[in-house]
Motif scaffolding. Structure first.
Motif, PDB file in Angstrom:
ATOM      1  N   ILE A  70      44.737 -42.316  19.229  1.00  0.00           N
ATOM      2  CA  ILE A  70      45.189 -41.751  20.498  1.00  0.00           C
ATOM      3  C   ILE A  70      46.051 -42.753  21.256  1.00  0.00           C
ATOM      4  CG2 ILE A  70      44.392 -40.960  22.765  1.00  0.00           C
ATOM      5  CD1 ILE A  70      44.197 -38.931  20.490  1.00  0.00           C
ATOM      6  N   PHE A  71      45.714 -44.023  21.181  1.00  0.00           N
ATOM      7  CA  PHE A  71      46.515 -45.064  21.824  1.00  0.00           C
ATOM      8  C   PHE A  71      47.933 -45.079  21.263  1.00  0.00           C
ATOM      9  CE2 PHE A  71      47.359 -49.829  22.253  1.00  0.00           C
ATOM     10  CZ  PHE A  71      47.836 -49.694  23.549  1.00  0.00           C
ATOM     11  N   LEU A  72      48.069 -44.996  19.938  1.00  0.00           N
ATOM     12  CA  LEU A  72      49.397 -44.984  19.322  1.00  0.00           C
ATOM     13  C   LEU A  72      50.161 -43.709  19.675  1.00  0.00           C
ATOM     14  CD1 LEU A  72      48.550 -46.438  15.786  1.00  0.00           C
ATOM     15  CD2 LEU A  72      49.676 -47.606  17.690  1.00  0.00           C
ATOM     16  N   VAL A  73      49.457 -42.580  19.766  1.00  0.00           N
ATOM     17  CA  VAL A  73      50.110 -41.332  20.165  1.00  0.00           C
ATOM     18  C   VAL A  73      50.639 -41.445  21.588  1.00  0.00           C
ATOM     19  CG1 VAL A  73      49.663 -38.912  20.747  1.00  0.00           C
ATOM     20  CG2 VAL A  73      48.877 -39.831  18.561  1.00  0.00           C
ATOM     21  N   ASN A  74      49.834 -41.989  22.494  1.00  0.00           N
ATOM     22  CA  ASN A  74      50.274 -42.148  23.884  1.00  0.00           C
ATOM     23  C   ASN A  74      51.489 -43.057  23.990  1.00  0.00           C
ATOM     24  OD1 ASN A  74      48.088 -40.568  24.508  1.00  0.00           O
ATOM     25  ND2 ASN A  74      46.848 -42.214  25.356  1.00  0.00           N
ATOM     26  N   ILE A  75      51.461 -44.174  23.259  1.00  0.00           N
ATOM     27  CA  ILE A  75      52.579 -45.129  23.295  1.00  0.00           C
ATOM     28  C   ILE A  75      53.844 -44.489  22.736  1.00  0.00           C
ATOM     29  CG2 ILE A  75      53.430 -47.289  22.310  1.00  0.00           C
ATOM     30  CD1 ILE A  75      51.518 -47.646  24.649  1.00  0.00           C
ATOM     31  N   THR A  76      53.699 -43.731  21.652  1.00  0.00           N
ATOM     32  CA  THR A  76      54.867 -43.096  21.027  1.00  0.00           C
ATOM     33  C   THR A  76      55.546 -42.125  21.989  1.00  0.00           C
ATOM     34  OG1 THR A  76      53.894 -43.319  18.817  1.00  0.00           O
ATOM     35  CG2 THR A  76      55.606 -41.643  19.110  1.00  0.00           C
ATOM     36  N   ILE A  77      54.752 -41.299  22.644  1.00  0.00           N
ATOM     37  CA  ILE A  77      55.342 -40.324  23.572  1.00  0.00           C
ATOM     38  C   ILE A  77      56.002 -41.015  24.758  1.00  0.00           C
ATOM     39  CG2 ILE A  77      54.775 -38.452  25.177  1.00  0.00           C
ATOM     40  CD1 ILE A  77      52.741 -37.456  23.156  1.00  0.00           C
ATOM     41  N   PHE A 112      52.834 -34.680  19.799  1.00  0.00           N
ATOM     42  CA  PHE A 112      52.434 -33.559  20.648  1.00  0.00           C
ATOM     43  C   PHE A 112      51.398 -32.681  19.952  1.00  0.00           C
ATOM     44  CE2 PHE A 112      56.404 -34.299  23.139  1.00  0.00           C
ATOM     45  CZ  PHE A 112      55.802 -34.352  24.398  1.00  0.00           C
ATOM     46  N   ILE A 113      51.547 -32.486  18.653  1.00  0.00           N
ATOM     47  CA  ILE A 113      50.551 -31.701  17.913  1.00  0.00           C
ATOM     48  C   ILE A 113      49.195 -32.411  17.923  1.00  0.00           C
ATOM     49  CG2 ILE A 113      49.922 -30.844  15.622  1.00  0.00           C
ATOM     50  CD1 ILE A 113      52.888 -30.345  15.117  1.00  0.00           C
ATOM     51  N   LEU A 114      49.208 -33.725  17.693  1.00  0.00           N
ATOM     52  CA  LEU A 114      47.954 -34.491  17.719  1.00  0.00           C
ATOM     53  C   LEU A 114      47.341 -34.490  19.109  1.00  0.00           C
ATOM     54  CD1 LEU A 114      48.924 -37.526  15.449  1.00  0.00           C
ATOM     55  CD2 LEU A 114      47.441 -35.598  14.875  1.00  0.00           C
ATOM     56  N   TYR A 293      41.301 -33.900  31.220  1.00  0.00           N
ATOM     57  CA  TYR A 293      42.351 -33.055  30.650  1.00  0.00           C
ATOM     58  C   TYR A 293      43.709 -33.348  31.285  1.00  0.00           C
ATOM     59  CZ  TYR A 293      38.952 -30.318  28.040  1.00  0.00           C
ATOM     60  OH  TYR A 293      37.991 -29.924  27.136  1.00  0.00           O
ATOM     61  N   CYS A 294      43.727 -33.719  32.554  1.00  0.00           N
ATOM     62  CA  CYS A 294      44.996 -34.069  33.199  1.00  0.00           C
ATOM     63  C   CYS A 294      45.598 -35.322  32.567  1.00  0.00           C
ATOM     64  CB  CYS A 294      44.774 -34.256  34.698  1.00  0.00           C
ATOM     65  SG  CYS A 294      46.271 -34.672  35.618  1.00  0.00           S
ATOM     66  N   LEU A 295      44.779 -36.367  32.401  1.00  0.00           N
ATOM     67  CA  LEU A 295      45.278 -37.595  31.790  1.00  0.00           C
ATOM     68  C   LEU A 295      45.611 -37.397  30.314  1.00  0.00           C
ATOM     69  CD1 LEU A 295      42.960 -40.303  33.405  1.00  0.00           C
ATOM     70  CD2 LEU A 295      45.320 -39.707  34.009  1.00  0.00           C
ATOM     71  N   SER A 296      44.890 -36.512  29.646  1.00  0.00           N
ATOM     72  CA  SER A 296      45.209 -36.237  28.238  1.00  0.00           C
ATOM     73  C   SER A 296      46.573 -35.578  28.120  1.00  0.00           C
ATOM     74  CB  SER A 296      44.131 -35.347  27.608  1.00  0.00           C
ATOM     75  OG  SER A 296      42.888 -36.008  27.559  1.00  0.00           O
ATOM     76  N   SER A 301      45.069 -41.241  28.766  1.00  0.00           N
ATOM     77  CA  SER A 301      43.616 -41.106  28.862  1.00  0.00           C
ATOM     78  C   SER A 301      42.845 -42.198  28.149  1.00  0.00           C
ATOM     79  CB  SER A 301      43.190 -39.750  28.273  1.00  0.00           C
ATOM     80  OG  SER A 301      43.504 -39.674  26.887  1.00  0.00           O
ATOM     81  N   ILE A 302      43.512 -43.194  27.584  1.00  0.00           N
ATOM     82  CA  ILE A 302      42.812 -44.181  26.779  1.00  0.00           C
ATOM     83  C   ILE A 302      41.841 -45.002  27.616  1.00  0.00           C
ATOM     84  CG2 ILE A 302      44.681 -45.850  27.000  1.00  0.00           C
ATOM     85  CD1 ILE A 302      42.360 -45.275  23.967  1.00  0.00           C
ATOM     86  N   LEU A 303      42.212 -45.384  28.850  1.00  0.00           N
ATOM     87  CA  LEU A 303      41.314 -46.147  29.700  1.00  0.00           C
ATOM     88  C   LEU A 303      40.098 -45.310  30.083  1.00  0.00           C
ATOM     89  CD1 LEU A 303      40.650 -48.691  31.302  1.00  0.00           C
ATOM     90  CD2 LEU A 303      42.043 -47.780  33.192  1.00  0.00           C
ATOM     91  N   LEU A 304      40.303 -44.030  30.396  1.00  0.00           N
ATOM     92  CA  LEU A 304      39.177 -43.149  30.713  1.00  0.00           C
ATOM     93  C   LEU A 304      38.221 -43.069  29.538  1.00  0.00           C
ATOM     94  CD1 LEU A 304      39.214 -39.744  32.495  1.00  0.00           C
ATOM     95  CD2 LEU A 304      38.311 -39.854  30.172  1.00  0.00           C
ATOM     96  N   ARG A 305      38.730 -42.965  28.340  1.00  0.00           N
ATOM     97  CA  ARG A 305      37.868 -42.847  27.159  1.00  0.00           C
ATOM     98  C   ARG A 305      37.036 -44.107  26.957  1.00  0.00           C
ATOM     99  NH1 ARG A 305      40.139 -38.697  23.484  1.00  0.00           N
ATOM    100  NH2 ARG A 305      41.986 -37.822  24.489  1.00  0.00           N
TER     101      ARG A 305
END
Length: 440
Positions: A70-77, A112-114, A293-296, A301-305
């Motif tokens: 999820i961290f890599l997905v967030n960084i990529t976007i 986005f799919i992930l 869900y807002c941060l996702s 959302s990585i810090l929340l997780r």
């Protein structure tokens, strides 16, 4: 690299100001290198995070891979969306830094799919979808202990098909074998009673967030109950074995209304389990469903997780149920064919348990054509589902006709003719000729 380089012809006419300064300092054609460097830095941070979780929270090792992904997905976007926006703002030629566009678009689509799948199937999302107050959770666990288990057998009949595909560049054809499912069904096994042996906390914490991960263990309470289920399973498999060439068989264990079904395949176990988050009063921001869900959606959302996992109290509950079958109750099933021979499923021979055969029950209107109720079938006398490499073997005096209402397309051309019996005759010598006294 100067502007006389042929590559810079693709990036000419860049507006002066921020766009021109960025191109001269970094270059739109070098952005993909910056992304690779960012990924390396993120992997180093992820390794440090994994070391911290493994040393401080040994029970959370399974979540490390999910958080890193999820961290890599967030960084990529967050990296590629500003880059593509700046290209539109600077009105760049599509071929200026084309390799970056070629890399960015597939990465963004996959991310986005992930992201969408994560908000549905991630372990944290399952907790946030099942958030309860502490008093409500106590009542839930009490009702769960009193709930009856459910055991079911699932069959999936299939066969293999060979499909041909012509190559567009040549006249060569390629073949591939695919599995085609033709029939799926689940049938519940009736039980007469159960005993619950689940251990749950006597008192749930009054403060903070408590996470419950509930898995199931549903087993027979005695050998008779276990044998009765095996007989039910074998009969159900035999009743559907004529439908196709092969069959997948699984056992579904659940507590309806409380715990998701666990499916036990032959040689494999998939445990889904149920997750519950207990909240006492108003939850903190990192345990708030709307914030999650807002941060996702914002890919932040990585810090929340991390806070959600490290600041919560965790419990693992094994929901243990033992079921009973009354030996004084005679059972018959609407699928029952009266066949108790061995059945081959997924190359495993499932021998039936002895002593539990019940008389066959037929629907109103008489016995279907092709059945002989009084006939005693011998083991091996029924065509069963087989793997593609296996063939039906003829067994003398053991053919059982398939009922007409169950005949499938694959068996439409199959028939067995009775051959006339041939009685072998013993060899005899011919009779001697009559005596002739004049013969010399």
């Amino acid at each position: 690299m100067g502007f006389d380089d042929p590559f810079f012809d693709k990036c000419k006419n860049i507006p002066s100001g921020v766009c021109q300064n960025f191109h001269q300092l970094i270059g739109f054609n070098n952005i993909w290198i910056g992304y690779l460097l960012l990924v390396v830095i993120c992997l180093i941070l992820s390794a440090l995070y994994a070391f911290f979780i493994s040393s401080k929270f040994t029970g959370l090792n399974y979540i490390i891979k999910w958080h890193v992904a999820i961290f890599l997905v967030n960084i990529t976007i967050w990296f590629w969306i500003p880059i593509l926006t700046s290209r539109l703002f600077c009105q760049l030629n599509v071929f200026c830094g084309f390799e970056s566009i070629f890399l960015a678009i597939p990465l963004l689509l996959a991310s986005f799919i992930l992201m969408i799948l994560d908000m549905r199937f991630s372990p944290e999302a399952k907790y946030f979808r099942n958030q309860k107050q502490s008093e409500e959770t106590s009542a839930f666990l009490t009702r769960m202990k009193a709930a009856s288990p459910a055991i079911a057998v699932e069959v999936d009949c299939y066969h293999y098909e060979t499909r041909m595909r012509m190559s567009s560049n040549s006249n060569m054809s390629r073949s591939r074998t695919v599995e085609r499912s033709t029939f799926k069904e689940r049938r519940a096994f009736p039980i007469d009673g159960f005993a619950d042996e689940t251990q749950v906390p006597s008192k749930i914490e009054n403060q903070g967030i408590t996470l419950f991960h509930i898995s199931t263990s549903i087993t027979a309470a005695d050998p008779y109950s276990e044998n009765a289920f095996n007989q039910f399973k074998n009969r159900y498999v035999a009743a559907n074995s004529h439908r196709d060439q092969a069959m997948h068989t699984s056992i579904a264990l659940s507590v309806p209304g409380f715990v998701e079904a666990d499916t036990k395949l032959i040689g494999n176990m998939r445990s889904a389990g149920t997750r519950i988050m207990t909240v006492n009063g108003s939850p903190p921001w990192w345990a708030n469903t709307s914030v999650f869900y807002c941060l996702s959606c914002l890919n932040a959302s990585i810090l929340l997780r991390i806070l959600f996992r490290t600041r919560s109290t965790r419990f693992s509950i094994l929901l243990q149920k033992r079921y009973y079958v009354d030996p004084n109750v005679q059972r018959s099933y609407d699928f029952d064919t009266g066949l108790v021979g061995p059945t081959v499923v997924n190359n495993f021979i499932m021998q039936p348990q002895q002593g539990y055969g019940q008389p066959q029950q037929f629907p109103p209107g008489g016995v279907p054509a092709g059945y002989a109720p009084s006939q005693q079938f011998q083991p091996g006398g029924v065509p069963v589902c087989y793997a593609p490499s296996q063939q039906f073997q003829a067994v003398p005096s053991s053919y059982v006709p398939v009922p007409q209402q169950l005949v499938q397309a694959g068996f439409a051309g199959y028939s067995q003719e009775k051959q006339p019996s041939v009685q072998p005759k013993a060899d005899q010598d011919p009779a001697p000729p009559p005596y002739n006294p004049n013969w010399k």
